[in-house]
Design a protein around this motif. Structure first.
Motif, PDB file in Angstrom:
ATOM      1  N   ARG A  89       0.937  -1.240  -0.049  1.00 14.58           N
ATOM      2  CA  ARG A  89      -0.085   0.027   0.009  1.00 14.58           C
ATOM      3  C   ARG A  89       0.665   0.990  -0.230  1.00 14.58           C
ATOM      4  NH1 ARG A  89      -5.070   1.349   3.541  1.00 14.58           N
ATOM      5  NH2 ARG A  89      -5.582   3.225   2.191  1.00 14.58           N
ATOM      6  N   ALA A  90       1.756   1.351   1.061  1.00 18.01           N
ATOM      7  CA  ALA A  90       2.541   2.644   0.760  1.00 18.01           C
ATOM      8  C   ALA A  90       3.435   2.643  -0.203  1.00 18.01           C
ATOM      9  CB  ALA A  90       3.713   2.421   2.371  1.00 18.01           C
ATOM     10  N   ILE A  91       3.876   1.654  -0.692  1.00 18.40           N
ATOM     11  CA  ILE A  91       4.711   1.718  -1.754  1.00 18.40           C
ATOM     12  C   ILE A  91       4.060   2.301  -3.240  1.00 18.40           C
ATOM     13  CG2 ILE A  91       6.069   0.598  -3.732  1.00 18.40           C
ATOM     14  CD1 ILE A  91       6.761  -1.719  -1.521  1.00 18.40           C
ATOM     15  N   VAL A  92       2.662   2.023  -3.200  1.00 17.30           N
ATOM     16  CA  VAL A  92       1.834   2.429  -4.351  1.00 17.30           C
ATOM     17  C   VAL A  92       1.445   3.903  -4.031  1.00 17.30           C
ATOM     18  CG1 VAL A  92      -0.306   2.207  -5.668  1.00 17.30           C
ATOM     19  CG2 VAL A  92       0.992   0.121  -4.827  1.00 17.30           C
ATOM     20  N   LYS A  93       0.797   4.105  -2.937  1.00 19.83           N
ATOM     21  CA  LYS A  93       0.501   5.416  -2.278  1.00 19.83           C
ATOM     22  C   LYS A  93       1.309   6.610  -2.492  1.00 19.83           C
ATOM     23  CE  LYS A  93      -2.061   7.157   1.386  1.00 19.83           C
ATOM     24  NZ  LYS A  93      -2.099   6.743   2.727  1.00 19.83           N
ATOM     25  N   GLU A  94       2.568   6.146  -1.801  1.00 23.89           N
ATOM     26  CA  GLU A  94       3.775   7.110  -1.590  1.00 23.89           C
ATOM     27  C   GLU A  94       4.695   7.264  -2.746  1.00 23.89           C
ATOM     28  OE1 GLU A  94       3.954   9.391   1.101  1.00 23.89           O
ATOM     29  OE2 GLU A  94       1.947   8.697   1.467  1.00 23.89           O
ATOM     30  N   HIS A  95       5.180   5.997  -2.949  1.00 22.47           N
ATOM     31  CA  HIS A  95       6.257   5.901  -3.951  1.00 22.47           C
ATOM     32  C   HIS A  95       5.719   6.170  -5.646  1.00 22.47           C
ATOM     33  CE1 HIS A  95      10.463   4.378  -5.411  1.00 22.47           C
ATOM     34  NE2 HIS A  95       9.960   5.104  -6.304  1.00 22.47           N
ATOM     35  N   LEU A  96       4.835   5.214  -5.790  1.00 22.93           N
ATOM     36  CA  LEU A  96       4.369   5.501  -7.415  1.00 22.93           C
ATOM     37  C   LEU A  96       3.626   6.605  -7.489  1.00 22.93           C
ATOM     38  CD1 LEU A  96       3.708   1.754  -7.960  1.00 22.93           C
ATOM     39  CD2 LEU A  96       5.846   2.877  -8.408  1.00 22.93           C
ATOM     40  N   ALA A  97       2.530   7.171  -6.616  1.00 29.53           N
ATOM     41  CA  ALA A  97       1.563   7.841  -6.867  1.00 29.53           C
ATOM     42  C   ALA A  97       2.065   9.474  -6.707  1.00 29.53           C
ATOM     43  CB  ALA A  97       0.491   7.856  -6.018  1.00 29.53           C
ATOM     44  N   LYS A  98       3.014   9.666  -5.626  1.00 28.47           N
ATOM     45  CA  LYS A  98       3.492  10.895  -5.362  1.00 28.47           C
ATOM     46  C   LYS A  98       5.107  11.058  -5.175  1.00 28.47           C
ATOM     47  CE  LYS A  98      -0.137  11.390  -1.857  1.00 28.47           C
ATOM     48  NZ  LYS A  98      -0.403  10.886  -0.524  1.00 28.47           N
ATOM     49  N   GLY A  99       5.707  10.134  -5.704  1.00 31.56           N
ATOM     50  CA  GLY A  99       7.403   9.967  -5.978  1.00 31.56           C
ATOM     51  C   GLY A  99       7.760  10.283  -4.525  1.00 31.56           C
ATOM     52  N   ARG A 100       7.201  10.008  -3.542  1.00 34.07           N
ATOM     53  CA  ARG A 100       7.782   9.958  -2.400  1.00 34.07           C
ATOM     54  C   ARG A 100       8.283   8.640  -1.711  1.00 34.07           C
ATOM     55  NH1 ARG A 100       3.772  13.927   0.337  1.00 34.07           N
ATOM     56  NH2 ARG A 100       2.662  12.236   0.774  1.00 34.07           N
ATOM     57  N   ILE A 101       9.722   8.479  -1.579  1.00 31.93           N
ATOM     58  CA  ILE A 101      10.399   7.276  -1.265  1.00 31.93           C
ATOM     59  C   ILE A 101       9.909   6.794   0.215  1.00 31.93           C
ATOM     60  CG2 ILE A 101      12.561   6.236  -0.640  1.00 31.93           C
ATOM     61  CD1 ILE A 101      13.569   7.826  -3.030  1.00 31.93           C
ATOM     62  N   VAL A 102       9.506   5.648   0.275  1.00 33.37           N
ATOM     63  CA  VAL A 102       9.194   5.157   1.624  1.00 33.37           C
ATOM     64  C   VAL A 102      10.304   4.514   2.651  1.00 33.37           C
ATOM     65  CG1 VAL A 102       7.462   3.344   2.692  1.00 33.37           C
ATOM     66  CG2 VAL A 102       7.255   3.812   0.472  1.00 33.37           C
ATOM     67  N   GLU A 103      10.719   5.567   3.436  1.00 35.85           N
ATOM     68  CA  GLU A 103      11.902   5.492   4.007  1.00 35.85           C
ATOM     69  C   GLU A 103      11.865   4.122   5.029  1.00 35.85           C
ATOM     70  OE1 GLU A 103      14.208   8.257   5.813  1.00 35.85           O
ATOM     71  OE2 GLU A 103      14.116   9.646   3.929  1.00 35.85           O
ATOM     72  N   LYS A 104      10.801   3.751   5.675  1.00 37.70           N
ATOM     73  CA  LYS A 104      10.997   2.884   6.451  1.00 37.70           C
ATOM     74  C   LYS A 104      11.097   1.375   5.853  1.00 37.70           C
ATOM     75  CE  LYS A 104       6.138   1.489   7.211  1.00 37.70           C
ATOM     76  NZ  LYS A 104       4.972   1.143   6.700  1.00 37.70           N
ATOM     77  N   LEU A 105      11.027   1.295   4.660  1.00 35.68           N
ATOM     78  CA  LEU A 105      11.396  -0.010   4.066  1.00 35.68           C
ATOM     79  C   LEU A 105      12.731   0.078   3.439  1.00 35.68           C
ATOM     80  CD1 LEU A 105       7.737  -0.426   2.159  1.00 35.68           C
ATOM     81  CD2 LEU A 105       8.602  -1.417   4.310  1.00 35.68           C
ATOM     82  N   LEU A 106      13.334   0.988   3.809  1.00 40.41           N
ATOM     83  CA  LEU A 106      14.874   1.001   3.077  1.00 40.41           C
ATOM     84  C   LEU A 106      15.660   0.083   3.965  1.00 40.41           C
ATOM     85  CD1 LEU A 106      15.177   4.932   2.204  1.00 40.41           C
ATOM     86  CD2 LEU A 106      14.728   2.772   0.546  1.00 40.41           C
TER      87      LEU A 106
END
Ligand SMILES: Cc1cc2nc3c(=O)[nH]c(=O)nc-3n(C[C@H](O)[C@H](O)[C@H](O)COP(=O)(O)O)c2cc1C
Ligand code: FES
Lengths: 619, 161
Positions: A89-106
């Motif tokens: 969810r976070a990957i799609v909502k943040e990264h793919l949709a808004k270009g914001r990298i999901v830090e907690k998964l790095l």
């Protein structure tokens, strides 16, 4: 050739312009649930109505197996790690949709706590030179992706601009040596087969990968099968062959499937079959599946196996290069050797030769596994120090344990101790140290590994895998195994060590094939480097690592015991007794060797391995 | 597992059909036996005889190939075929203990199937997942990073399948 690495990295930036997601489909990631992550991701994309716009592909092993399940998100090349389905969810909502990298998964560097976004910055990759593995886990195994990354350009160049002799010359200039274990100069081998007389010639790709602990060939076939096919077609052109075979072990069903698909794709694009690139050259590839026998990795045995019989080796000469498959001149090369070929033909042998050390040019893929924090495939220039691989790339030994040995070359190789941590990992240095590069298996052992038991383990393997055709190997491995079993059972005598050396020499000098000739290596190298461990087993009836069952019972060190009674209360077998004021005792007849007391004693008063039980070990 | 006669007849029919494509060709015995093993799960003597007759290859030769390659099994296998990898990486990370526990928990003796026919426990050669050692192979599936503590849950899950 470091510039070649840079070139490849730049190429990726140029080619990956849109969003796409690659999920690692290596075995560790698969067993950690990468499929569920993929499904969750696809569900999420569907929910947002953008499925189909962003491709989600499963690729071969991305590399650092301690991060699984992992994925790469392009175009940024961000690596997300240790994923769970709910992270989709976070990957799609943040990264793919808004270009914001999901830090907690790095990934975070375990030491510096620094956040790491891209693969190339991770400690596991930073010091690697991924040339053979350039595509593994980075693009999909599909031919379109391969071609996008200049795949089959080397073949085009060879057919359009080079004579077979020129191709051979290029490979000779590169100084490439066989990566399957023997280390024979590849260009030289090609030349011999080109010159050999025969109305038909064959190319065989050896994907038997028999070393238990090596997995680079599997990964290359799964992650980048077309690089192997391209290497084979070029080899066929150079050697004058029209038919190739991939001999792959049945334990690798996924590699078989990927190779099959790759062959079908290449045929469809007319890169296999008649008149390739309209240059009048015909070549096709078929797959032969092994049935589980280590000796079948040996070239003459492999040929017997393709003939459909027992995989018995045959005396050489005649070498397969003269009289091989169906009696015809046959070129046998390892998977990794072949995967090097497109690079050499495309970028030139001289650039390739610039990497590595004299006599050991290019890179080698090592399969780093065992007692190491970051296990996985490590590709480095030949000559890279062992220490760098184990500690900088592999992150050292888990649980603050001490490094004891690195085993290279599998059942044909040997063990390197801590005094050899700075050895350059190349053909000559390893040979001089009594080991070998072999196929690149690299198993790390710590203080909990018993070196005598490891020698026994390898002999158990070679004894079991000995085909039985020649006497020295059939009986010699058995005798050596019996002696090692005797020592690990606590019944060894000092003269056994001499007998081991004698048998080792006999096997080395008189066995029919490489299996028997190299089988004594693990014994000899441990015998020479870890003699004190052998002697502890024999003289003190003690296994210092606490592995050999008869020699590893816990015992209480009287001078350290404070008679606190904790061990006695913890012992599930009620084997420990004592009273206040005097050291406790363990009853060996009752002890079930669960090691609880050893682990929990607050005063470290419990040792493992022999000690007071030396006498009670049955002799 | 004992096979019911009617079922057995069907399996032999299936095998005969499968062997058709190999007849009279050189170098096909290993592939033919691999297919036979897929049909029966293992290669009992009767199956070897059948293959020998169909392909007109001496039984001795068939047996010599079957006994040579570790992939062929002459003993029956369970519905769930559990194999512990005994490659080096798995060995140094505790495969042997895993094997013992698995034998204890399922009650499957080496080379035999449990009474309910559900499980057989064996060892396998390296499956190439060494970075996830120790590895248990369950049918075609690989289970990496296995610990004795996970086994109960794993076996329960298999029983439900
Ligand atoms: C016992 C034994 C096992 C071998 N196993 C393999 C193997 O699994 N894979 C491999 O590529 N070469 C193996 N080899 C080496 C092959 O005989 C042969 O040298 C090699 O495939 C040639 O290819 P290369 O020159 O590209 O390395 C083995 C050799 C011996 C003696
Ligand atoms: S050693 Fe077990 S998978 Fe390789």
């Amino acid at each position: 050739m470091s510039t070649l690495l840079e070139e490849l990295a730049e190429e990726r930036i140029r080619l990956e312009t849109g969003h796409r997601i690659l999920i690692c489909g290596g075995i560790p990631c698969t067993s950690l649930g990468c499929r569920k992550v993929k499904e969750a991701l696809e569900d999420e994309l569907r929910r947002r109505g953008i499925e189909g716009q962003i491709p989600v592909e499963v690729v071969g092993c991305i590399g650092d197996c301690s991060l699984g399940p992992a994925m790469i998100v392009y175009p940024e090349g961000i690596v997300y790690q240790k994923l769970k389905p709910e992270d989709a969810r976070a990957i799609v909502k943040e990264h793919l949709a808004k270009g914001r990298i999901v830090e907690k998964l790095l990934h975070r560097d375990p030491r510096t706590k620094e956040i790491i976004r891209q693969r190339e910055q991770m400690p596991f990759y930073r010091d690697q030179s991924r040339l053979v593995l350039r595509n593994c886990g980075v693009i999909s195994a599909h031919i379109d992706d391969y071609i996008k990354y200049r795949g089959y350009a080397a073949l085009a160049r060879a057919l359009a601009e080079m004579t077979p002799e020129q191709v051979i010359e290029e490979v000779k200039t590169a100084g490439l040596r066989g990566r399957g274990g023997g280390g024979f100069p590849t260009g030289r081998k090609w030349e011999i087969i080109r010159a050999a007389a025969g109305e038909e010639k064959y190319v065989i790709c050896n994907a038997d990968e028999g070393d238990p602990g090596a997995f680079m060939d599997r990964n290359i076939l799964e992650g980048d099968p077309h690089s192997v096919l391209e290497g084979m077609i070029i080899a066929g052109y150079a050697a004058g062959a029209r038919q190739g075979y991939i001999y792959v072990r049945a334990e690798y069903p996924m590699a078989v499937r990927r190779a099959r698909e790759a062959i079908a794709q290449a045929r469809e694009k007319k890169l296999l079959g008649e008149n390739i690139f309209e240059k009048g050259f015909n070549f096709d590839i078929a797959i032969r599946i092994g049935a589980g026998a280590f000796v079948c990795g040996e070239e003459t045995a492999l040929i017997s196996s393709i003939h459909g019989t027992r995989g018995d080796p045959n005396p050489r000469p005649p070498f397969p290069a003269q009289k091989g498959l169906w009696g015809m001149p046959t070129l046998i090369n390892n998977v990794e050797t072949l995967a090097n070929i497109p690079l050499i033909v495309l970028h030139g042998g001289a650039r390739f030769a610039g990497l590595g050390t004299p006599g050991s040019s290019g890179t080698k893929v090592f399969a780093l596994a065992g007692k190491v924090n970051r296990a996985g495939l490590v590709e480095v220039p030949l000559g890279t120090p062992l220490r760098k691989i184990v500690f900088d790339i592999g992150g050292g030994i888990p649980g603050d344990k001490r490094f004891k040995a690195a085993q290279t070359g599998g059942p044909s190789g040997g063990c390197l101790g801590p005094e050899l941590l700075d050895i350059p990992m190349d053909y000559r240095s390893l040979q001089e140290a009594g080991s070998m590069v072999g196929s690149g298996g690299l198993i790390i052992m710590d203080e909990d590994t018993c070196m005598v038991d490891i020698a026994r383990f390898y002999l158990d393997f070679t004894q079991d895998e000995s085909c039985g055709k020649c006497t020295p190997c059939r009986i010699g491995t058995k005798r050596m195994l019996e002696i090692l079993e005797k020592i690990t059972a606590g019944k060894g005598e000092e003269r056994d060590l001499e007998t081991l050396e004698q048998l080792a020499l006999l096997l080395k000098n008189s066995s029919l094939c490489g299996l028997g000739r190299s089988a004594p290596n693990p014994v000899l190298s441990t015998l020479h480097r870890f003699q004190d461990e052998y002697l502890a087993h024999i003289r003190e009836r003690r296994c210092p690592a606490g592995v050999c069952p008869n020699l590893s019972r816990p015992w209480i060190m009287e001078d350290k015991c404070r008679a606190c009674g904790i061990c006695s209360r913890l012992c599930p077998a009620a084997a420990i007794t004592g009273k206040k004021g005097t050291p406790y005792r363990i009853d060996p007849a009752k002890c079930i060797d669960c090691t609880k007391c050893f682990e929990e004693c607050p005063f470290d008063a419990i040792g493992r391995g022999g000690g007071v039980y030396a006498e009670t070990a049955d002799r | 597992m004992a096979v019911r006669p009617a079922k057995e007849k069907e399996l032999y029919g299936q095998l005969t059909l499968a062997l058709e494509k190999y007849k009279g060709k050189p170098g096909v015995l290993i592939a033919a036996l691999q297919e036979a093993q897929q049909v029966f799960g293992y290669l009992p003597r009767k199956v070897m005889i059948h293959v020998a007759n169909e392909l007109t290859i001496p039984l001795a030769e068939v047996y010599s190939v079957v006994s040579f390659y570790s992939l062929f099994s002459t003993v029956p296998v369970g519905v769930h075929r559990l194999e512990v990898c005994m490659g080096t990486a798995c060995y140094v990370r505790g495969a042997e203990q895993l094997l013992k526990e698995l034998q204890k928990k399922t009650g499957a003796e080496p080379g035999k199937v449990t009474a309910d026919g559900l499980f057989s426990v064996a060892t396998t050669r390296c499956v190439g997942a060494c970075s996830a050692a120790p590895v248990i192979k369950i049918g075609e599936e690989l289970h990496g990073g296995a610990t004795p503590g996970q086994l109960d849950a794993l076996l329960e899950e298999l029983k439900k399948r």
